[in-house]
Design a protein around this motif. Structure first.
Motif, short mmCIF file in Angstrom:
data_model
loop_
_atom_site.label_atom_id
_atom_site.label_comp_id
_atom_site.label_asym_id
_atom_site.label_seq_id
_atom_site.Cartn_x
_atom_site.Cartn_y
_atom_site.Cartn_z
N UNK A 30 0.83 -1.20 0.00
CA UNK A 30 0.00 0.00 0.00
C UNK A 30 0.86 1.25 0.00
N UNK A 31 0.37 2.27 -0.68
CA UNK A 31 1.03 3.56 -0.73
C UNK A 31 -0.02 4.65 -0.69
N UNK A 32 0.40 5.84 -0.27
CA UNK A 32 -0.52 6.97 -0.21
C UNK A 32 -0.53 7.77 -1.51
N UNK A 33 0.57 7.72 -2.26
CA UNK A 33 0.66 8.51 -3.49
C UNK A 33 1.16 7.64 -4.65
N UNK A 34 0.86 8.09 -5.84
CA UNK A 34 1.30 7.38 -7.04
C UNK A 34 2.82 7.44 -7.17
N UNK A 35 3.43 8.53 -6.75
CA UNK A 35 4.89 8.64 -6.86
C UNK A 35 5.59 7.63 -5.95
N UNK A 36 5.07 7.42 -4.73
CA UNK A 36 5.65 6.40 -3.84
C UNK A 36 5.49 5.01 -4.46
N UNK A 37 4.33 4.76 -5.04
CA UNK A 37 4.07 3.46 -5.67
C UNK A 37 5.03 3.21 -6.82
N UNK A 38 5.24 4.24 -7.65
CA UNK A 38 6.14 4.10 -8.80
C UNK A 38 7.58 3.85 -8.35
N UNK A 39 8.03 4.54 -7.29
CA UNK A 39 9.38 4.31 -6.78
C UNK A 39 9.58 2.86 -6.37
N UNK A 40 8.59 2.30 -5.68
CA UNK A 40 8.70 0.90 -5.26
C UNK A 40 8.72 -0.03 -6.46
N UNK A 41 7.84 0.21 -7.41
CA UNK A 41 7.77 -0.67 -8.58
C UNK A 41 9.03 -0.59 -9.43
N UNK A 42 9.53 0.60 -9.67
CA UNK A 42 10.65 0.77 -10.58
C UNK A 42 12.01 0.58 -9.93
N UNK A 43 12.11 0.94 -8.65
CA UNK A 43 13.42 0.91 -8.00
C UNK A 43 13.45 0.09 -6.72
N UNK A 44 12.34 -0.55 -6.40
CA UNK A 44 12.21 -1.36 -5.19
C UNK A 44 12.55 -0.57 -3.93
N UNK A 45 12.18 0.69 -3.94
CA UNK A 45 12.38 1.56 -2.77
C UNK A 45 11.12 1.53 -1.94
#
Length: 128
Positions: free
Chosen positions: A110-125
């Motif tokens: 779960x994430x609060x923002x799309x930018x946080x979600x994208x960071x996890x998906x693209x960079x596993x952050x």
């Protein structure tokens, strides 16, 4: 209001974006949505999914959700897919989904923002 969703493919980042609207009290609706997401990801040859649920409300019990996630895990529906869910943090069932997914070793966060979600998906952050 019924459950509806729409898909957009981000070809540059190889991400399937699914925006979900409405509400459901039927677990079968969510099961169908999961299967459709998996099918669309395969069709578009992507392994990352952003699932924006901020305009969607789950109206069923955590026990029903647990049963669905166990089914997802046992049947290997996600395969190599990573699903980043954008959710309202004040919803208890959304938090339960993340905890259950983690305990079942499903790549759903779960994430609060799309930018946080994208960071996890693209960079596993992961978020702090």
């Amino acid at each position: 209001m019924a459950l509806t969703y729409e898909f957009i493919v981000d070809p540059a980042n190889k991400i399937l974006i699914c925006d979900v609207f409405g509400e459901t009290e039927e677990i079968v609706d969510l099961e169908h949505m999961f299967k459709t997401i998996v099918k669309m990801a395969g069709k578009n040859q992507v392994t990352n999914v952003v699932l924006d649920s901020t305009q969607f409300k789950l109206l069923f019990s955590t026990a029903q959700m647990a049963k669905l996630l166990i089914t997802v895990q046992e049947n290997g529906w996600l395969g190599a897919l990573k699903v980043a869910r954008i959710v309202k943090t004040d919803s208890n069932i959304e938090n339960v989904v993340e905890v259950l997914a983690e305990s079942l070793s499903l790549s759903i966060k779960n994430f609060e923002t799309r930018s946080e979600a994208m960071l996890w998906l693209l960079f596993d952050k992961l978020k702090d």
